[in-house]
Design an enzyme around this catalytic site. Structure first.
Site, PDB file in Angstrom:
ATOM      1  N   HIS A 334       0.757  -1.259  -0.128  1.00  0.00           N
ATOM      2  CA  HIS A 334       0.050   0.110   0.119  1.00  0.00           C
ATOM      3  C   HIS A 334       0.668   1.184  -0.029  1.00  0.00           C
ATOM      4  O   HIS A 334       1.841   1.352   0.806  1.00  0.00           O
ATOM      5  CB  HIS A 334      -0.927  -0.082   1.194  1.00  0.00           C
ATOM      6  CG  HIS A 334      -1.559   1.457   1.522  1.00  0.00           C
ATOM      7  ND1 HIS A 334      -1.105   2.317   2.523  1.00  0.00           N
ATOM      8  CD2 HIS A 334      -2.697   1.757   0.942  1.00  0.00           C
ATOM      9  CE1 HIS A 334      -1.915   3.245   2.373  1.00  0.00           C
ATOM     10  NE2 HIS A 334      -3.049   3.254   1.484  1.00  0.00           N
ATOM     11  N   HIS A 381       1.634  11.464  -2.145  1.00  0.00           N
ATOM     12  CA  HIS A 381       0.279  11.056  -1.212  1.00  0.00           C
ATOM     13  C   HIS A 381      -0.441  12.364  -1.187  1.00  0.00           C
ATOM     14  O   HIS A 381       0.413  13.275  -0.493  1.00  0.00           O
ATOM     15  CB  HIS A 381       0.636  10.531   0.140  1.00  0.00           C
ATOM     16  CG  HIS A 381      -0.628   9.987   0.740  1.00  0.00           C
ATOM     17  ND1 HIS A 381      -0.622   9.654   2.115  1.00  0.00           N
ATOM     18  CD2 HIS A 381      -1.748   9.623   0.592  1.00  0.00           C
ATOM     19  CE1 HIS A 381      -1.675   9.103   2.634  1.00  0.00           C
ATOM     20  NE2 HIS A 381      -2.604   9.066   1.371  1.00  0.00           N
TER      21      HIS A 381
END
Length: 1095
Positions: A334, A381
């Site tokens: 992830h 991110h």
């Protein structure tokens, strides 16, 4: 005969590496001193086993790199530090491109974040290329990380031999340091002296002096294996200094063999095989000749590959790889780019290399529009203050490392926030860097049609799949044609693509709350929901406006918004997949566990950590493996328990990143509930017992240590933080625990369960751990080598344990199981018990009499069986109700007859008076010849005959009605009696069920009391688990009894109702016969034609 498994862990080392070559070495690290940052003319070599790359230069200490910690060997590398670069160029010339061709970068690490880069400069480019190729051949040797303790001792001895000082000799103090954590310095040096080695702290020794035999003897001197000696004595019973062949055969079959195994496929140990083992490990020729094993040979055996804790063939490819992709667990990452926290963390291209080299097969790329003039797409991110890296650098790293450690397919999970112009760059970089590695079209024999399964991993070897939203096929076709013609507009329509956006400026907006980030991430992954919609204003999801070229590269991993399990069944499209945040996935699992498992049989699902895990912690993957989820993606940068479980699990099947799910989680005709406590159909539940005996080399400090043993699997199989040994103080070298066994009584699904050993300091700091799959576990006395938190091998630390594996047998069935497993042995034991009872004066007959008396007493308590008298006409005539009807009918008939008699008397008088009047005063001859008298008599005869016929008819009608009324009354009475019998039987059945429930309640209370008073159950959780197990068994037994009673009662009721039906049938037949009799009599009377008169 039991077959010998040859564990060939050595990859032949190319002669070029063992011969060695002289390189320059430089090291760029702030902690490194200036003197060490550049080393000239060091001779680099690899040992014959491929354990170490070691080197030594004139005037410097020798050093090593452990090859099992080397993740990659890369071409090139020049210093960034100008001072180091100056030293390098002075020695090797200023032609930087040429220097780069001669250079290699060796990456080593013990986790996925802290990478150490060793740079070497080869004599020429050809040598550099050759060494890179040859070193890559011997790294990622999964077998070499699972060698036995004795080989690990040899490996440590080799390390000591290569870590020489400037003179080329081995310092004695480095040897002494090996044993310093558990013994006094004086004792260690005394033992070194006894081994024939220099005992001065500052002394050195040559390699010729320091042989492995001396080191092995020193190990047993400093760390005497009293634990093994005790086991040896228990086998020999202390009567001799060797184990005989018969004793060894018995030990191997009783202790070292899993009794659950099929004796045909896995035969028992017998004389020939045990003799081979003795010959392999016994060094004493005299004992070998006599087929005996000494204590030394026994130690060698217990510390050998022959005695590994798991079946070593599981390290190789042992699973079928020709099943659809959805039938496999896939090692998944992830937010792969992050090397730290999720908010404010650092993004790193290196993370893609490290995760792929570690066996990960699914990596994630969060793609955003680039900034600046070149507008290169970036990976970061979004809205989380994380640093940015270039998308093309990530793709280059993936291309370099995708198939180094595994040839099986890699899935790129795109979270695409780019506009169409930048999506074109995404597609172009994938096309350029991957080339033929990229699967751009579906396989010919696996088209993208509904109802067809996904292709198997074996057909996708060395292929990269892209997971990204795809356009509708008809739209994609049109737009792709327009794009190829150069007529497609790549400008994004803001209304059509409100979700595409740029990553936030650091000062543009505050970071979203973790909850909002989580919701938005759910939206980005296709989760949806109200929370996701609420967060969408601040955190955009993946773009839906996809470039046709990028869309055309998507095939077997097409993400869609999850619309429910029913909709997925209706569509039946295997190449559609959905992603779920752990919380959403858990909700689906709780609400529709069986549906979730069935969904994962057909198509893939991806689970990712919830957005509130800002610290990059991980959820427990086992929960979702239990549901058959394929891509259970974790944060690889966190070496926590979930990651240990993940890497421990995927270590097997060649470390290829794909594990075949158990059969019942793949078959369409099987339903599986991951929350079930009951055994799975076709799977035999197991019982596992683990005794932690001792540890070896657990710490390099004198600290207290303890061991925890946990099990992870189905919720009913998971036991954690319950089994812990006592603390052994101030001994990190060879603590002895010798605890009572930790018993995992019932393991419903061994195929999914893993055993975890965790070794801790007294402070709670973890020293080492190991994950072992239960389905590959070997029973017996075994050494378990430990791993670091990041699952990297540790050479010396190990535990000595005794593992017992059995078939789980519910309470009360032990004798039955023993009888099935070994009928002769059970019969012999029963016979021996009877003989012992006779010796005590207890005869078998008296015991039998007692049993009979007990049985009779039990039967006395039982109510006698119900017996119902048959309902017949005779029995019904005795009923008051029927007698009342009979009396009424008799009265009615009597009244009618009296009425008829009265009428006859009246008619008789009238007729007599008329005749008397006609014959008055006449003679007999006159009377005989008088026509009037004759006519009068004829009229009276006819009148009397008609009256009598009418009377008879009225009486027949009444009798017929009485018969009908009697029939109705009898039928009503019969139904009443039958209903009463049924009610009586129902009441009896209800009492039986009530008695059974009362018995169950009493047993439940007794069980709770028994478990509470059981001294062998140490913890509350253990007692709760045992109580739950016993109650489940009790409930199962009572349900079976209730079922049997129900069947018995059903039969009794059916029998009674059948009898009733027969009785009604017989009654109707009897009544019909009576009616027929009356009818026959009536018809007979009518046919006689009588003329009646009164005389």
């Amino acid at each position: 005969m039991t077959k010998k498994y040859e564990f060939d862990w050595i990859i032949p080392v190319p002669p070029e590496l063992t011969t060695g070559c002289v390189f320059d070495r430089w090291f760029e690290n702030e902690k490194e001193t200036k003197e060490n940052d550049f080393e000239r003319d060091a001779l680099f070599k690899v040992d014959e086993y491929g354990f170490f790359l070691y080197w030594k230069s004139e005037g410097r200490d020798g050093d090593v790199i452990e090859l099992c910690q080397v993740s990659d060997i890369r071409a090139g590398g020049t210093p960034k530090d100008p001072k180091i670069l100056d030293k390098v160029t002075k020695k090797n010339g200023t032609n930087i491109p040429e220097l780069d061709k001669r250079s290699l970068t060796i990456c080593s690490n013990t986790d996925y974040i802290n990478i150490t880069y060793h740079h070497v400069i080869c004599p020429d480019a050809a040598t550099a290329k050759s060494w890179q190729k040859n070193l890559r051949l011997i790294t990622h040797n999964n077998r070499a990380t699972n060698v036995c303790p004795r080989v690990n001792l040899m490996k440590h001895w080799m390390r000591l031999s290569y870590c020489v000082e400037k003179s080329g000799k081995i310092p004695v103090k480095t040897l002494a340091k090996t044993f310093a954590s558990g013994k006094t310095e004086k004792l260690v040096y005394t033992c070194i002296k006894d081994a024939g080695l220099p005992d001065d702290k500052n002394a050195t020794m040559t390699k010729e002096q320091f042989t492995f035999d001396k080191f092995y003897a020193l190990y047993h001197k400093v760390c005497p294996r009293n634990d093994i000696e005790e086991l040896f004595t228990s086998i020999t019973k202390g009567k001799q200094d060797f184990i005989s062949l018969e004793q060894f055969i018995q030990f191997m079959n009783d202790k070292q063999r899993d009794p659950r195994m099929n004796e045909i496929l896995y035969p028992l140990y017998e004389e020939k095989r045990c003799t081979e083992i003795i010959n392999d490990y016994e060094l004493d020729e005299e004992k070998k000749k006599n087929v005996q094993m000494s204590l030394d040979g026994f130690k060698r055996y217990l510390m050998s590959d022959e005695n590994a804790p798991v079946f070593l063939d599981r390290l190789d490819f042992y699973m079928e790889m020709d099943q659809p992709l959805a039938h496999y667990y896939i090692n998944s990452s992830h937010n792969t780019y992050l090397s730290g926290r999720q908010i404010g963390g650092k993004s790193s291209v290196e993370m893609y290399r490290q995760t792929l080299l570690a066996g990960c097969r699914c990596v994630e790329l969060d793609c955003w529009n680039g900034k600046g003039e070149d507008e290169e797409p970036i990976v970061t991110h979004g809205h989380a203050y994380c640093t940015e890296i270039l998308f093309k650098d990530c793709i280059q790293a993936i291309a370099d490392c995708a198939f180094v450690s595994s040839e099986y397919p890699v899935i790129l999970s795109f979270e695409n926030h780019c506009n169409r112009a930048q999506q074109y760059k995404l597609a172009k970089y994938c096309d350029d860097f991957f080339g033929d590695l990229l699967l751009k079209e579906p396989l010919p024999d696996h088209p993208l049609d509904p109802g067809l399964p996904l292709p198997p991993p074996c057909k996708l070897k060395r292929k990269i799949l892209i997971k990204n939203k795809r356009m509708k096929p008809e739209v994609e076709k049109v737009e792709l044609e327009l794009w190829l013609k150069g007529e497609l507009k790549t400008d994004d329509d803001p209304e059509e693509d409100a979700s595409a956006g740029k990553p936030p400026e650091a000062a543009a907006a505050p970071a979203p709350a973790p909850e909002a980030a989580a919701a938005a991430e759910g939206a980005a992954e296709g989760g949806g929901g109200a929370e996701a919609e609420a967060a969408a204003a601040n955190y955009s999801g993946s773009t839906t406006n996809v470039h046709p070229w990028l869309s055309s590269m998507v095939n077997y991993a097409q993400p869609i918004k999850f619309q429910g399990f029913d909709k997925a069944i209706e569509k039946n499209i295997a190449h559609n997949m959905s992603s779920f945040a752990e919380s959403a996935g858990m909700n689906y699992l709780k609400q529709s566990s069986i549906d979730f498992v069935n969904y994962n049989k057909r198509q893939m699902s991806r689970i990712y950590p919830k957005g509130t895990r800002a610290d990059s912690s991980n959820y427990m993957p086992q929960v979702f493996w239990n549901a058959g989820c394929q891509m259970v993606s974790l944060n690889f940068q966190s070496s926590d328990l979930p990651m240990q479980l993940n890497q421990g699990k995927f270590e097997y099947n060649g470390g290829c990143g794909y594990l075949l799910k158990p059969d019942f989680m793949r078959r369409a005709d099987k339903d599986f509930d991951p929350f079930a406590d009951a055994p799975v159909d076709g799977v035999i539940a197991a019982q596992c017992s683990v005794k932690v005996i001792a540890g070896q080399f657990l710490s390099d400090k004198k600290v207290g240590t303890y061991v925890e043993v946990d099990m992870f699997g189905l919720p009913s199989d998971t036991v954690k933080k319950e089994f812990r040994t006592r603390l052994v103080a101030n001994n990190g070298l060879n603590p002895v625990y010798n605890e009572d066994p930790f018993v995992f009584r019932k393991v419903v699904l061994p195929d999914l369960a893993v055993l975890r050993f965790g070794v801790y300091e007294e402070s709670g700091k973890i020293l080492g751990q190991r994950i072992l799959p239960l389905d590959g576990l070997q029973a017996g006395y075994r050494h378990v080598s430990l791993r670091t938190e990041a699952n990297f091998p540790m050479s010396l630390p190990m535990l000595f344990v005794n593992i017992e594996l059995k078939i789980y047998v519910p309470d009360g069935f032990e004798d039955f199981m023993a009888m099935l497993s070994d009928p002769r042995g059970f019969a012999g034991a029963a016979k021996q018990q009877n003989e012992q009872m006779k010796a005590l004066g207890i005869e078998e007959q008296s015991g039998g009499a007692a049993r009979d008396a007990g049985k009779a007493k039990e039967e006395e308590k039982k109510e006698p069986p119900l017996v119902f008298e048959p309902v017949t006409l005779e029995s019904l005539r005795q009923e008051k109700g029927f007698q009342k009807v009979g009396k009424k009918q008799i009265k009615e008939l009597d009244t009618l007859r009296k009425k008829h008699a009265k009428e006859r008397t009246s008619v008789q008088k009238t007729q007599n008076a008329a005749i008397d009047k006609l014959i008055k005063g006449k003679s007999k001859d006159d009377i005989r010849n008088d026509a009037n008298i004759k006519n009068s008599i004829n009229d009276q005869t006819k009148q009397w005959t008609d009256m009598i016929a009418r009377h008879r008819k009225e009486e027949w009608d009444m009798l017929r009605q009485h018969v009908q009324d009697s029939q109705d009354a009898m039928k009503a009475l019969m139904l009443t009696v039958q209903a009463a019998q049924i009610k009586q039987l129902e009441d009896r059945h209800a009492r039986d069920i009530k008695d059974l429930n009362a018995k169950q309640a009493k047993m439940s209370a007794d069980t709770a009391k028994e478990v509470q008073n059981d001294k062998t159950l140490k913890t509350k959780n253990e007692k709760d688990r045992r109580l739950r197990e016993k109650r489940q068994n009790n409930v199962k037994r009572f349900m079976e009894e209730k079922k049997q009673i129900g069947v018995k009662q059903g039969r009794a009721m059916e029998k009674l109702k059948l009898a009733h039906s027969k009785q009604i049938e017989e009654f109707s037949t009897d009544v019909q016969k009576l009616m027929d009799m009356y009818k026959i009599e009536e018809e007979a009377y009518k046919t006689q034609g009588k003329t009646e008169f009164y005389a």
